[in-house]
Scaffold this motif. Structure first.
Motif, PDB file in Angstrom:
ATOM      1  N   ARG A  16       0.847  -1.203   0.000  1.00 12.14           N
ATOM      2  CA  ARG A  16       0.000   0.000   0.000  1.00 12.14           C
ATOM      3  C   ARG A  16       0.869   1.234   0.000  1.00 12.14           C
ATOM      4  NH1 ARG A  16      -2.194  -1.779   5.906  1.00 12.14           N
ATOM      5  NH2 ARG A  16      -0.277  -1.512   7.072  1.00 12.14           N
ATOM      6  N   GLY A  17       0.243   2.374  -0.301  1.00 16.49           N
ATOM      7  CA  GLY A  17       0.977   3.634  -0.345  1.00 16.49           C
ATOM      8  C   GLY A  17       1.521   4.005   1.020  1.00 16.49           C
ATOM      9  N   ALA A  18       2.757   4.447   1.051  1.00 18.81           N
ATOM     10  CA  ALA A  18       3.404   4.844   2.301  1.00 18.81           C
ATOM     11  C   ALA A  18       4.444   5.907   1.969  1.00 18.81           C
ATOM     12  CB  ALA A  18       4.048   3.643   2.987  1.00 18.81           C
ATOM     13  N   SER A  19       5.123   6.365   2.971  1.00 15.92           N
ATOM     14  CA  SER A  19       6.197   7.345   2.759  1.00 15.92           C
ATOM     15  C   SER A  19       7.398   6.947   3.602  1.00 15.92           C
ATOM     16  CB  SER A  19       5.739   8.757   3.145  1.00 15.92           C
ATOM     17  OG  SER A  19       5.403   8.821   4.521  1.00 15.92           O
ATOM     18  N   THR A  20       8.568   7.327   3.148  1.00 17.97           N
ATOM     19  CA  THR A  20       9.794   7.033   3.873  1.00 17.97           C
ATOM     20  C   THR A  20      10.723   8.227   3.760  1.00 17.97           C
ATOM     21  OG1 THR A  20      11.587   5.411   4.137  1.00 17.97           O
ATOM     22  CG2 THR A  20      10.970   5.998   1.892  1.00 17.97           C
ATOM     23  N   THR A  21      11.721   8.256   4.611  1.00 19.09           N
ATOM     24  CA  THR A  21      12.666   9.371   4.641  1.00 19.09           C
ATOM     25  C   THR A  21      14.064   8.860   4.355  1.00 19.09           C
ATOM     26  OG1 THR A  21      11.299  10.485   6.302  1.00 19.09           O
ATOM     27  CG2 THR A  21      13.531  11.306   5.996  1.00 19.09           C
ATOM     28  N   SER A  22      14.749   9.496   3.420  1.00 19.12           N
ATOM     29  CA  SER A  22      16.106   9.093   3.066  1.00 19.12           C
ATOM     30  C   SER A  22      17.090   9.568   4.131  1.00 19.12           C
ATOM     31  CB  SER A  22      16.478   9.671   1.698  1.00 19.12           C
ATOM     32  OG  SER A  22      16.562  11.081   1.778  1.00 19.12           O
ATOM     33  N   ARG A  23      18.336   9.115   3.996  1.00 22.52           N
ATOM     34  CA  ARG A  23      19.356   9.533   4.943  1.00 22.52           C
ATOM     35  C   ARG A  23      19.594  11.030   4.906  1.00 22.52           C
ATOM     36  NH1 ARG A  23      23.963   4.788   4.018  1.00 22.52           N
ATOM     37  NH2 ARG A  23      22.680   3.033   4.774  1.00 22.52           N
ATOM     38  N   ALA A  24      19.339  11.618   3.743  1.00 26.78           N
ATOM     39  CA  ALA A  24      19.532  13.065   3.605  1.00 26.78           C
ATOM     40  C   ALA A  24      18.349  13.859   4.151  1.00 26.78           C
ATOM     41  CB  ALA A  24      19.758  13.420   2.132  1.00 26.78           C
ATOM     42  N   GLY A  25      17.321  13.153   4.661  1.00 29.88           N
ATOM     43  CA  GLY A  25      16.173  13.833   5.228  1.00 29.88           C
ATOM     44  C   GLY A  25      15.068  14.115   4.230  1.00 29.88           C
ATOM     45  N   ARG A  26      15.207  13.608   2.986  1.00 28.86           N
ATOM     46  CA  ARG A  26      14.190  13.852   1.966  1.00 28.86           C
ATOM     47  C   ARG A  26      13.073  12.813   2.101  1.00 28.86           C
ATOM     48  NH1 ARG A  26      13.870  11.615  -3.233  1.00 28.86           N
ATOM     49  NH2 ARG A  26      12.481  12.744  -4.641  1.00 28.86           N
ATOM     50  N   LYS A  27      11.855  13.286   2.118  1.00 27.28           N
ATOM     51  CA  LYS A  27      10.707  12.405   2.255  1.00 27.28           C
ATOM     52  C   LYS A  27      10.125  12.112   0.880  1.00 27.28           C
ATOM     53  CE  LYS A  27       6.613  11.825   5.180  1.00 27.28           C
ATOM     54  NZ  LYS A  27       5.752  12.450   6.205  1.00 27.28           N
ATOM     55  N   TYR A  28       9.877  10.829   0.592  1.00 27.82           N
ATOM     56  CA  TYR A  28       9.301  10.478  -0.711  1.00 27.82           C
ATOM     57  C   TYR A  28       8.355   9.297  -0.552  1.00 27.82           C
ATOM     58  CZ  TYR A  28      13.076   7.000  -0.621  1.00 27.82           C
ATOM     59  OH  TYR A  28      13.930   5.984  -0.269  1.00 27.82           O
ATOM     60  N   LEU A  29       7.452   9.155  -1.546  1.00 30.20           N
ATOM     61  CA  LEU A  29       6.412   8.143  -1.497  1.00 30.20           C
ATOM     62  C   LEU A  29       6.932   6.785  -1.979  1.00 30.20           C
ATOM     63  CD1 LEU A  29       3.337  10.117  -2.893  1.00 30.20           C
ATOM     64  CD2 LEU A  29       3.679   9.346  -0.550  1.00 30.20           C
ATOM     65  N   THR A  30       6.392   5.727  -1.395  1.00 32.82           N
ATOM     66  CA  THR A  30       6.708   4.360  -1.809  1.00 32.82           C
ATOM     67  C   THR A  30       5.430   3.532  -1.746  1.00 32.82           C
ATOM     68  OG1 THR A  30       7.190   3.570   0.431  1.00 32.82           O
ATOM     69  CG2 THR A  30       9.031   4.511  -0.822  1.00 32.82           C
ATOM     70  N   TYR A  31       5.503   2.344  -2.312  1.00 38.16           N
ATOM     71  CA  TYR A  31       4.525   1.299  -2.011  1.00 38.16           C
ATOM     72  C   TYR A  31       5.246   0.321  -1.105  1.00 38.16           C
ATOM     73  CZ  TYR A  31       1.320   2.961  -5.612  1.00 38.16           C
ATOM     74  OH  TYR A  31       0.460   3.719  -6.353  1.00 38.16           O
ATOM     75  N   GLN A  32       4.616  -0.023   0.020  1.00 34.94           N
ATOM     76  CA  GLN A  32       5.293  -0.831   1.027  1.00 34.94           C
ATOM     77  C   GLN A  32       4.403  -1.972   1.483  1.00 34.94           C
ATOM     78  OE1 GLN A  32       6.263   0.698   5.193  1.00 34.94           O
ATOM     79  NE2 GLN A  32       8.230   0.943   4.177  1.00 34.94           N
ATOM     80  N   CYS A  33       5.016  -3.143   1.708  1.00 34.68           N
ATOM     81  CA  CYS A  33       4.278  -4.298   2.213  1.00 34.68           C
ATOM     82  C   CYS A  33       3.815  -4.031   3.641  1.00 34.68           C
ATOM     83  CB  CYS A  33       5.164  -5.553   2.156  1.00 34.68           C
ATOM     84  SG  CYS A  33       4.338  -7.030   2.794  1.00 34.68           S
ATOM     85  N   GLY A  34       2.570  -4.365   3.929  1.00 44.43           N
ATOM     86  CA  GLY A  34       2.017  -4.085   5.251  1.00 44.43           C
ATOM     87  C   GLY A  34       2.179  -5.222   6.238  1.00 44.43           C
TER      88      GLY A  34
END
Length: 508
Positions: free
Chosen positions: A299-317
């Motif tokens: 499902r749609g989710a969000s994650t944060t990179s090491r540089a602090g940038r937030k971006y959208l992903t699809y992630q297993c629940g």
């Protein structure tokens, strides 16, 4: 020039160590024979025993590149890495034999020349022997598991089931927690509060990590909790696994059967599902993408990179998995596949008619009847056992009808897209120019649809799986796209439908 082909049927550790070892050995052979490695083709966690069950994208790319004459030799650990079935062996023999491509094997010690009759004979014998071993193993396993079912014995092997010891006796600490959880839900408590409580008390999930809705629901719905031997049924079309009641087990249950059946009815009640249809759906591929690691939905989710940038992903629940893929890349891969497929629809797609609307009305009418029957049963004066069994039967029928209604909705959405579309094939010939125009029309038509209609069309046309990233491979847009495995399915039957445009001649 040579190619390296690597494959492992099931990478249980998900580390890629085995295929990495294969690559090292194959590169040593290439260096000893003074070959230049053109490319490496790797199908990790891809069985070859059934060519139609699970596609091997890198194997298909290897055959295409071989047919294009891009290399003169293929190096593998053993020929059974290339094929384990006569169908694949024939395909390899035709392509490699025509191009006179030698297969060098690390373990065999001699090259396989499929351009010669003896080479094809040896390859065919090996494939038939492999097929015999596969089918014979299936027969032995089937007999063994049927015997376990008849005797009510638990399935051997695998991780220790939560709540039980290895010998299926109640676990001193975990078994009481399951009993309390069942009473909590029957008393009107939510799964969310139960999950928060268990995570706060650091009760470990079966695969490690924290508890989630899917893992908690699966645990409480498990038939073995009531001492009942369950049987797993796999839908041949959708691939969905469903655990059903089979026979009394040989172990002591953690909860009594009446409470367990009441719990199953409560958790299967469709009114508990807050996000049905387009309600709550904000992402194109949520719960359509399947995780290639554990089989769960993404499902749609969000994650944060090491540089602090937030971006959208699809992630297993699923608890303890959290496999992810880049959001925009997955959307791009699927929409491009959809545009290409709708530009040249198959015969089965063109058979879709508005008659599906009448089917939908009949299903909806029966669903309304079931709701009324449920109310009558709940207020009747029959025994609690009879009431639970009747309600359970209605809930099962309701679930089947909802699945059927979902399929009808998918076909209706697809039929609307194809209603006014121009057929680019005339007299067995297709025009590139006309195909480009139709593809633009498809792109604009799809973009104008609401999100729910887009999702239904994708569900009707594709099964999509996201494979884990290979260890040590730097993640990029292209590697993310390669992990999205798309299988074409027939929108009417739901069976795999490989693309076949070989019957038409393309013209400028």
């Amino acid at each position: 020039m040579c190619a390296l082909y690597l494959r492992l049927s099931d990478d249980k550790k998900k580390t890629g160590e085995n295929v990495a070892d294969q690559e090292r050995a194959c590169r040593e052979i290439a260096e000893a024979m003074q070959f230049v490695v053109f490319d490496v083709y790797c199908d990790n966690s891809r069985p070859a025993s059934d060519p139609e069950a699970k596609p091997r994208p890198e194997f298909e790319r290897l055959l295409r590149d071989a047919d294009a004459g891009l290399f003169s030799a293929v190096i593998v650990r053993h020929a059974d890495r290339l094929y384990r079935h006569p169908i694949d062996q024939l395909r390899v023999s035709r392509v490699f034999g025509t191009r006179k491509i030698l297969v060098h094997q690390e373990w065999a010690g001699y090259p396989l020349d499929l351009a010669t009759p003896s080479g094809v004979l040896n390859a065919g014998i090996a494939a038939q022997v492999a097929l015999y071993e596969i089918e014979h193993k299936k027969e032995r396993q089937k007999v063994f598991h049927e015997q376990l079912l008849r005797e009510g014995r638990p399935q051997p092997g695998g991780p220790r089931p939560f709540g039980f010891n290895r010998d299926m006796t109640p676990h001193d600490l975990e078994a009481p927690e399951i009993g309390l959880a069942v009473q909590h839900v029957l008393a009107g408590g939510s799964l969310g509060s139960l999950i928060s409580d268990w995570n706060n008390r650091e009760i470990p999930a079966p695969r490690g990590g924290k508890w989630g809705y899917s893992s908690m629901r699966a645990l409480l719905m498990r038939w073995s909790n009531a001492g009942i031997r369950q049987r797993t049924v796999i839908d041949s079309v959708t691939g969905r696994r469903t655990a059903i009641e089979h026979s009394p087990g040989t172990w002591e249950g953690l909860v009594n059967e009446e409470d367990f059946r009441a719990l199953r009815i409560k958790l299967e009640d469709p009114s508990r599902i807050r996000h049905r249809g387009q309600v709550g759906r904000r992402h194109l591929l949520s719960h359509i993408l399947r995780c290639g690691k554990c089989g769960g939905s993404m499902r749609g989710a969000s994650t944060t990179s090491r540089a602090g940038r937030k971006y959208l992903t699809y992630q297993c629940g699923a608890a303890g998995c959290r496999l992810g893929v880049d959001y925009e890349t997955a959307n791009f891969v699927i929409t491009e596949a959809l545009y290409s497929r709708l530009t040249l629809p198959s015969a089965s797609m063109l058979e879709l008619t508005a008659g599906e609307r009448d089917k939908a009305q009949r299903v909806k009418a029966r669903l309304e009847q079931i709701v009324g029957d449920e109310r009558l049963i709940e207020t009747s004066k029959i025994s609690p056992e009879s009431r639970l069994r009747q309600l359970e039967g209605l809930y099962i029928e309701r679930r089947q009808l909802e699945d059927r209604l979902s399929g009808i909705t998918q076909r209706m959405a697809l039929a609307a897209m194809l209603a006014n579309q121009v057929n680019i094939v005339r007299d067995g010939k297709a025009s590139f120019k006309l195909a480009a125009e139709v593809k633009d029309q498809v792109r604009h038509g799809f973009a104008s649809l609401d999100l729910n209609s887009k999702r239904e069309i994708i569900r009707a046309l594709f099964r999509i799986e996201v494979q884990p990233a290979l260890k040590g491979v730097r993640p990029t847009k292209s590697t993310a796209a390669a992990r999205v495995i798309v299988t074409w399915i027939d929108p009417i039957t739901g069976a795999p439908e490989p693309p076949d445009w070989s019957d038409c001649e393309w013209m400028n």
